[in-house]
Design a protein around this motif. Sequence first.
Motif, PDB file in Angstrom:
ATOM      1  N   VAL A 117     104.085 -38.832 -82.351  1.00  0.00           N
ATOM      2  CA  VAL A 117     102.995 -39.446 -81.586  1.00  0.00           C
ATOM      3  C   VAL A 117     102.326 -38.421 -80.685  1.00  0.00           C
ATOM      4  N   SER A 118     103.133 -37.602 -80.010  1.00  0.00           N
ATOM      5  CA  SER A 118     102.582 -36.580 -79.121  1.00  0.00           C
ATOM      6  C   SER A 118     101.762 -35.552 -79.899  1.00  0.00           C
ATOM      7  N   ILE A 158      91.646 -43.031 -77.534  1.00  0.00           N
ATOM      8  CA  ILE A 158      92.199 -43.158 -76.182  1.00  0.00           C
ATOM      9  C   ILE A 158      92.905 -44.498 -76.003  1.00  0.00           C
ATOM     10  N   GLU A 159      92.309 -45.562 -76.521  1.00  0.00           N
ATOM     11  CA  GLU A 159      92.928 -46.887 -76.422  1.00  0.00           C
ATOM     12  C   GLU A 159      94.284 -46.904 -77.129  1.00  0.00           C
ATOM     13  N   ALA A 160      94.351 -46.311 -78.306  1.00  0.00           N
ATOM     14  CA  ALA A 160      95.607 -46.316 -79.076  1.00  0.00           C
ATOM     15  C   ALA A 160      96.676 -45.472 -78.387  1.00  0.00           C
ATOM     16  N   TYR A 161      96.303 -44.307 -77.868  1.00  0.00           N
ATOM     17  CA  TYR A 161      97.283 -43.428 -77.227  1.00  0.00           C
ATOM     18  C   TYR A 161      97.920 -44.093 -76.009  1.00  0.00           C
ATOM     19  N   VAL A 471     109.166 -55.020 -82.213  1.00  0.00           N
ATOM     20  CA  VAL A 471     108.398 -56.135 -81.645  1.00  0.00           C
ATOM     21  C   VAL A 471     107.604 -55.671 -80.435  1.00  0.00           C
ATOM     22  N   LYS A 472     108.203 -54.838 -79.619  1.00  0.00           N
ATOM     23  CA  LYS A 472     107.511 -54.353 -78.420  1.00  0.00           C
ATOM     24  C   LYS A 472     106.240 -53.594 -78.774  1.00  0.00           C
ATOM     25  N   ALA A 473     106.279 -52.828 -79.847  1.00  0.00           N
ATOM     26  CA  ALA A 473     105.077 -52.101 -80.274  1.00  0.00           C
ATOM     27  C   ALA A 473     103.970 -53.070 -80.663  1.00  0.00           C
ATOM     28  N   TRP A 474     104.318 -54.130 -81.387  1.00  0.00           N
ATOM     29  CA  TRP A 474     103.306 -55.118 -81.769  1.00  0.00           C
ATOM     30  C   TRP A 474     102.739 -55.832 -80.544  1.00  0.00           C
ATOM     31  N   ILE A 475     103.586 -56.102 -79.572  1.00  0.00           N
ATOM     32  CA  ILE A 475     103.122 -56.792 -78.368  1.00  0.00           C
ATOM     33  C   ILE A 475     102.270 -55.870 -77.506  1.00  0.00           C
ATOM     34  N   ASP A 476     102.810 -54.704 -77.165  1.00  0.00           N
ATOM     35  CA  ASP A 476     102.136 -53.819 -76.211  1.00  0.00           C
ATOM     36  C   ASP A 476     100.938 -53.096 -76.796  1.00  0.00           C
ATOM     37  N   VAL A 477     100.965 -52.830 -78.091  1.00  0.00           N
ATOM     38  CA  VAL A 477      99.866 -52.080 -78.694  1.00  0.00           C
ATOM     39  C   VAL A 477      98.845 -53.026 -79.325  1.00  0.00           C
TER      40      VAL A 477
END
Length: 580
Positions: A117-118, A158-161, A471-477
Amino acid sequence: TGLANLDLGRATGIAYIMNTADLSSHALKTIGTNLALSFKVPYKDLPRVLFHGLILASIIAGFWLLDSLKDPIVANTIGIEYQPIAKLMSVLTTLFIVCIYDYLTSVVSRPTLFHIVSGFFGITAMIIAALLTDPKYGLPNKDLGPHRLLGWFAFCTIEAYGSLMVALFWSFTNSIMDLEQAKGAYGLIIATAQIGAIAGSTLATNAGFIGISQLFVISSVMIFTVSLLIKCYHLTFRDYITETMKMRVRSVSESSSVDPLLSNLSSGLRTPSGSFDLPSVRTVTSSFDHADDEVFEIDDFNPVSIVPVPTMLQSLQTRLAAFSEGLILLFRYPYMIKVLCVSCLYEVVVTIMDYQFKVLGSHSKVAMSSGVEAGDGFAQLLGHFGQFTNVLSFVLSFFGFSYLVHNVGVRHSLLIFPSVLFLAVLVTNLVPSMWVLFVMVSTLKAMIFSLHDPVHELLYIPTSEAIKFKVKAWIDVFGSRLAKAIGSSICTMAGGHVSTLRRTAEIPSLVIAVAILIVTYSIGLDFDALIKSKTFIGADIQPSSINPIDHVDASKLAVLQELTENYHNYYPNETYSGAN
């Protein structure tokens, strides 16, 4: 005499250096002791907590710098009136990115996720920096319109990062700390991270002097630093829990084709409440490279026959399902649906208020000040907005979070932000000026970063590893982007007119604010029940990825996970070493 004076001078100098070193060491120890007492963090855990804060500070510094530049780029390429449409587009790009991320969580190790990701977003930021200076595609071109692809690309990146990297950090942190550790540590982590946020927003205030494209280069360096810090973290901390964090997150599909031991456990030891009782594991002895490691003896280890190899079609279905496992798990549990509502619904209201502020701000005298290039005045205004937000966030996180969760409790702390959100909706509709919006939106964002986010991160403590990462990725992103898209669609209907938007969004904003209060109260009760009964969500479908509240049990279970991958090499009733 001269030699004697020289020796005396040397001795005096050495004594001065030693005294200074002693004073510095004493001062650092005093500061550390006070921090540990203030945040109720064990002194021995303080270096780890501060390291987590340093990692998040690097993430937030890059994000706040980019976030302060995002809207000025949109305003000077495609036009600020297209910002709601840009947020709608970011939902589609985020959906694609989160699917790839969901798949990668089951393929690569957790540190490797940070590096991927980085690296991706750091390189992308450098490419954007180069394009911004181009006379045809960049900021020198004064021709505004939706045909300017760079504006769309920069906004969506920027939104995705901001969403993905922060979600990954908290998934990692939630897996390492239990509830009691988190109550104290999260406040200190957020307070440390605010230093990075203040630095990033302060850099944005100098956009007129430094230049927007040069600031993108600086942000790319900050993004690359995250990968370096993760590497240093795993070199510094070599305890058992940290070592187990190097493993990948197990796919849900593996629970039926691999791991026969834990498949038996899931069918035989599952309780009516959905909790999962661990097998009997006895500590036998200790020995390890960097720290004492426990050797465990596992009772009742009864291997079963190997499950047949799946067909090609089954393998294809499994691969496709791996891209959406988090989404499937999300809708399987009512508790996680409530987490989704608490984590994302407020974004609809904040997006509407934020858009009102930025439309008024982009046409204000502050943004139109002479002596700066186009876009730099607006960037400076947003930089000051970021400074105010992050200073307030630092104060709240430093003095508020730990005190509230320890003295008021998690359930009541969860209700603070929704209550302030409801009041903010009332105030901004009664007094719709730019400076009122400036104060209210910055206050809400400060509370999101310093109180709401760390408190709602505690809701993931009684969940499995798959839920913490997938699940956290789907929720937060994706969930957060979708909520912003809903808010943006309401803004789009107003046609860029703030007065029309206020009339259109007033009732929906109030209804959503009240709904958030109700759901937050409900999930607070659910959370208390889970903690009291020591049960957690997700054990019934993926026992191989359990991360119980008790970290001693978690380390023992990590040994079981490793054994079950190669269970045919072992025999029942034999002693196994976790180091192997």
